[in-house]
Structure formats: structure tokens, C-alpha cells
Design a protein around this motif. Structure first.
Motif, short mmCIF file in Angstrom:
data_model
loop_
_atom_site.label_atom_id
_atom_site.label_comp_id
_atom_site.label_asym_id
_atom_site.label_seq_id
_atom_site.Cartn_x
_atom_site.Cartn_y
_atom_site.Cartn_z
N ALA A 66 0.83 -1.21 0.00
CA ALA A 66 0.00 0.00 0.00
C ALA A 66 0.86 1.25 0.00
O ALA A 66 0.54 2.23 -0.69
CB ALA A 66 -0.95 -0.01 1.19
N ALA A 70 0.86 3.96 -3.02
CA ALA A 70 0.47 5.33 -2.78
C ALA A 70 1.56 6.31 -3.18
O ALA A 70 1.29 7.39 -3.72
CB ALA A 70 0.09 5.52 -1.31
N LEU A 74 -0.13 5.31 -7.56
CA LEU A 74 -1.49 5.82 -7.57
C LEU A 74 -1.52 7.34 -7.77
O LEU A 74 -1.83 8.11 -6.85
CB LEU A 74 -2.19 5.43 -6.27
CG LEU A 74 -3.72 5.40 -6.32
CD1 LEU A 74 -4.21 4.43 -7.38
CD2 LEU A 74 -4.28 5.01 -4.95
N ARG A 80 -6.81 3.14 -10.02
CA ARG A 80 -7.01 1.91 -9.26
C ARG A 80 -5.86 0.96 -9.53
O ARG A 80 -5.31 0.92 -10.64
CB ARG A 80 -8.34 1.25 -9.67
CG ARG A 80 -8.67 -0.05 -8.95
CD ARG A 80 -9.12 0.22 -7.51
NE ARG A 80 -10.42 0.86 -7.51
CZ ARG A 80 -10.67 2.02 -6.88
NH1 ARG A 80 -9.70 2.63 -6.20
NH2 ARG A 80 -11.86 2.56 -6.89
N ASP A 94 -6.12 -0.94 -3.83
CA ASP A 94 -6.24 0.29 -3.03
C ASP A 94 -7.69 0.50 -2.61
O ASP A 94 -7.96 1.31 -1.71
CB ASP A 94 -5.75 1.50 -3.82
CG ASP A 94 -6.54 1.70 -5.10
OD1 ASP A 94 -7.30 2.66 -5.18
OD2 ASP A 94 -6.39 0.87 -6.04
#
Length: 419
Positions: A66, A70, A74, A80, A94
Motif C-alpha cells: 500500500a 500510494a 497511484l 485503481r 487500493d
């Protein structure tokens, strides 16, 4: 030049449209390549933080993915990220509500897991696994195979805004389309003067050729006029004088045998005069405005009478219908008599010219073998184009020409033109 210019504009428009379509295709391919490259790069970044614990739902392994997603993945145009196992289970997204759900992988996705490589396609937003992406508009799915440290294959997938592809396409078009348009305009600007110059050269060459042809025709006319004049002023005048003297001597002679012989000699001289006059007409046709249509046609038929073909001539009015119509009727009668003499095997031919309402009508009727339906077409196939040329001349004058069987045998050629 107008046709050339219009066709040139049409061709330029076609080239421009084709060029724009090619540029759009190139721009789309370039944008897809960029989307694949970004996904390939993102997959390599994520693979560096990938742990086999992600497969069992390990929180630390999921948090590591994650953080890197991020930080590095992303961002616009990516909206996505999903990581799939080979059985269709989402082990990371996510969108946390998707984690742990299973869906059937498509054929392209299974192939990407087997073969590797980066694949891009338009996302099906109606599919249940894409229900959380429906608010983003059209999306592009790009996926690539990655492996865990233990070698287990996973499918790394990004969803990118399709508008980014359109933006890249617009940027490329904005860069290259003006260049294409300017190049086409420059080509047209250079091409039109060249074509104009070539057209002028062709016109000058045509004018020169016409001038030379006119000179050749004038020279031919002068030579034929000279020959006709020499025949008329020489043998014809001499024979005319001889015939008159023979007739005068015959009338004053008291010897019946001598009178008959002199009369026959005078008749032969007059027949020779008619033959020569017909030959003169063939060498150099008369000036119809001066001689009149009636006398000209009488001279034209004189030779046929001497050759044993009975000829009837009925011209009303004898003065004709004006130079253009008279010349056409004379030309038509000449062609008809030539065909009668060469092909008909006739004993008599009748030439009739009259006015019918607003039209001048010429009829040349013979009592020969007649004309069958296929004779004219067969003559044209064999290269006898006199009738075809005459028919075109009559049609150009607004008239009609017909070949019809004559009642009782033979052929009638009828020419009708506005008088």
C-alpha cells in the motif's frame, strides 16, 4: 486547369484526412505504449516490496504494498491498482473492499499470467469486479505478470483514465498536423504553377499544330484549285468550243452522213465535258454560295450519267438553304453517290432536295441490291467510316440520317437538318 485544381484539392483533402487518421493511430499507439511502460515500471517497483505473506493476508505485507502504491503508482492517470492470483482472487487493491474477492479471469489475463508481457485493453465497467471504478469514466486496464520471492505468479493491474490516451493523441496531432497541412499547401502552391506552365506549353503546341495543319490545308486547297482551274480553263473550254463548232458545222452540212457523224462527235465532246466537270467537282468542290446547291449537285451527278447510271435530280429551291446547310447536304449526297456507285449495283439513282417545314431534306434513292440490317455495322467494322463520320456531322448540326429499304428494291438515304 479548373478540373486539375478541383482534383488536386480533392487529393489534398484525401491525403490530409488519411494523414490525420494515421497520426491519430500513431498517437493512440504511442499513448498505449506509454501506459504499458508506466505499468511495467510500476510493476517492477511493487515487485521490490512484494512478500509471499500477501497471499495469506499478512497485514504487514499488504501495508508495504500500500505504501509503495500510494507513493509511486497511484497518481493521475492511474485511479485503481489490483493484484490477482492465478485463480482470480484479488490479494491487494487500493479499494480495500475488493481484497479477498474472487472473479473469473479473462482469456487475455490468463495468457498474460502464462506468457508474461504487458497487455492493455479498454475496461469493461459493467463487470462486477469493476463496480467501484464506474465513476471514473472510460478506463484502460493494463496488466503485467509479477512473481513473489518464492516464484508464485501474480497479475499486477492498473486502471488508467482513457482520457489520458485522448490527451496524448491531441498533443501529437497538435504537434504534427500543422506540419502536414503546411507541407500539403506548399506542395499545392508548387504544383499549380508547374501544371499551369505545362498546360500553356500544351496550348502553344496545339496552336502550332493547328497553324501547320491550316497551312497544309490551305496549300492543298490552292493546289486543288489550281488543278481545277487548269482543267476548266484548258480542256473544258477547248472541248466546249469544239462541241459548239461541230454542232454548227453539222447543222450547216447538206451531207446526211457527215451531219450525223458531226452530231455524234459533238455529243461525245459534250459527254467528255460533263465527265471533266464532274472530275473538277471531285478535285475542288464548287463554291456553293456562288454556284448554288442545285447546279453543284447536277455537276456532281454528271459523271454517273456518262457511266450508264440513270440519274434524276430534283432540287427545290435550287439556290439552297445557306452555306452551312448546303455544304452538309452536298457532303451527304457525295457520300451517298459514292456508296451507290461502289456497292449498290444500281441502274438508277434519284437525288431529291426539298424543304419540309423548318427542315431541309435530302433523299438519295437507288434501285440497287438494298442494304441489310447488318451491312452498315459490318462496313464500320471493316474500316469504312464515311457513313459514321457523316452521321456524326449531321447529328452535330441537329439533324438525323437514316438508311432505309426502298419500296420495290434498293436503298434510300435520308438526311434531315434544320434549315
Amino acid at each position: 486547369m479548373l478540373v486539375f485544381a478541383v482534383l488536386g484539392l480533392v487529393v489534398l483533402a484525401l491525403v490530409a484526412v488519411t494523414g490525420v487518421l494515421v497520426l491519430r493511430r500513431l498517437a493512440t499507439d504511442e499513448a498505449l505504449d506509454q501506459a504499458r511502460d508506466f505499468t511495467d515500471f510500476s510493476a517492477s517497483v511493487v515487485r521490490g516490496r512484494l512478500d509471499d505473506g500477501l497471499l495469506t493476508g499478512d497485514a504487514e505485507a499488504s501495508a508495504a504494498i500500500a505504501r509503495v502504491v500510494a507513493d509511486a503508482v497511484l497518481h493521475d492517470p492511474v485511479v485503481r491498482v489490483k493484484i490477482w492470483t492465478a485463480d482470480g482472487t484479488i490479494v491487494y487493491s487500493d479499494e480495500s473492499r475488493l481484497i479477498g474477492e474472487s472473479y473469473q479471469l479473462g482469456a487475455d489475463e490468463r495468457e498474460a499470467l502464462r506468457e508474461g508481457g504487458v497487455t492493455a485493453e479498454l475496461s469493461d465497467l459493467q463487470a462486477p469486479e469493476n463496480r467501484f471504478e464506474r465513476g471514473y469514466g472510460d478506463l484502460l486496464e493494463v496488466y503485467k505478470r509479477i512473481r513473489t520471492p518464492n516464484g508464485i505468479p501474480l497479475l499486477f493491474e492498473t486502471y488508467q483514465r482513457f482520457a489520458s490516451v485522448a490527451n496524448s493523441e491531441s498533443d501529437l496531432l497538435a504537434t504534427f498536423a500543422p506540419v502536414l497541412v503546411v507541407a500539403l499547401i506548399a506542395f499545392a502552391v508548387l504544383e499549380v504553377p508547374l501544371a499551369w506552365g505545362l498546360a500553356r506549353r500544351v496550348q502553344r503546341a496545339q496552336a502550332d499544330r493547328e497553324r501547320f495543319l491550316e497551312r497544309a490545308v490551305d496549300a492543298s486547297d490552292r493546289e486543288r484549285r489550281r488543278i481545277a482551274g487548269d482543267l476548266h480553263d484548258g480542256p473544258v473550254q477547248d472541248l466546249t468550243g469544239l462541241a459548239m463548232r461541230l454542232s454548227a458545222v453539222a447543222e450547216g452540212s447538206h451531207d446526211d452522213d457527215a451531219r450525223d457523224a458531226l452530231g455524234e462527235a459533238a455529243g461525245a465532246a459534250r459527254a467528255s465535258i460533263r465527265t471533266l466537270r464532274s472530275a473538277i467537282v471531285g478535285v475542288y468542290p464548287p463554291n456553293l454560295q456562288q454556284a448554288g446547291l442545285g447546279p453543284a449537285l447536277s455537276d456532281l451527278t454528271a459523271r454517273l450519267q456518262h457511266e450508264g447510271l440513270a440519274v434524276g435530280v430534283d432540287i427545290d429551291p435550287p439556290a439552297g438553304f445557306g452555306s452551312e446547310v448546303d455544304e452538309l447536304l452536298y457532303r451527304a449526297c457525295q457520300e451517298a453517290l459514292r456508296n451507290v456507285e461502289a456497292h449498290a449495283g444500281a441502274h438508277r439513282v434519284d437525288v431529291t432536295v426539298r424543304r419540309e417545314g423548318p427542315s431541309a431534306v435530302l433523299e438519295v434513292a437507288d434501285d440497287g441490291r438494298g442494304v441489310a440490317a447488318g451491312d452498315v455495322a459490318r462496313a464500320l467494322d471493316q474500316g469504312h467510316v464515311g457513313l459514321q463520320i457523316l452521321q456524326e456531322l449531321v447529328r452535330d448540326a441537329g439533324g438525323t440520317m437514316t438508311l432505309l429499304p426502298r419500296e420495290g428494291g434498293g436503298t434510300v438515304m435520308r438526311v434531315e437538318v434544320p434549315a
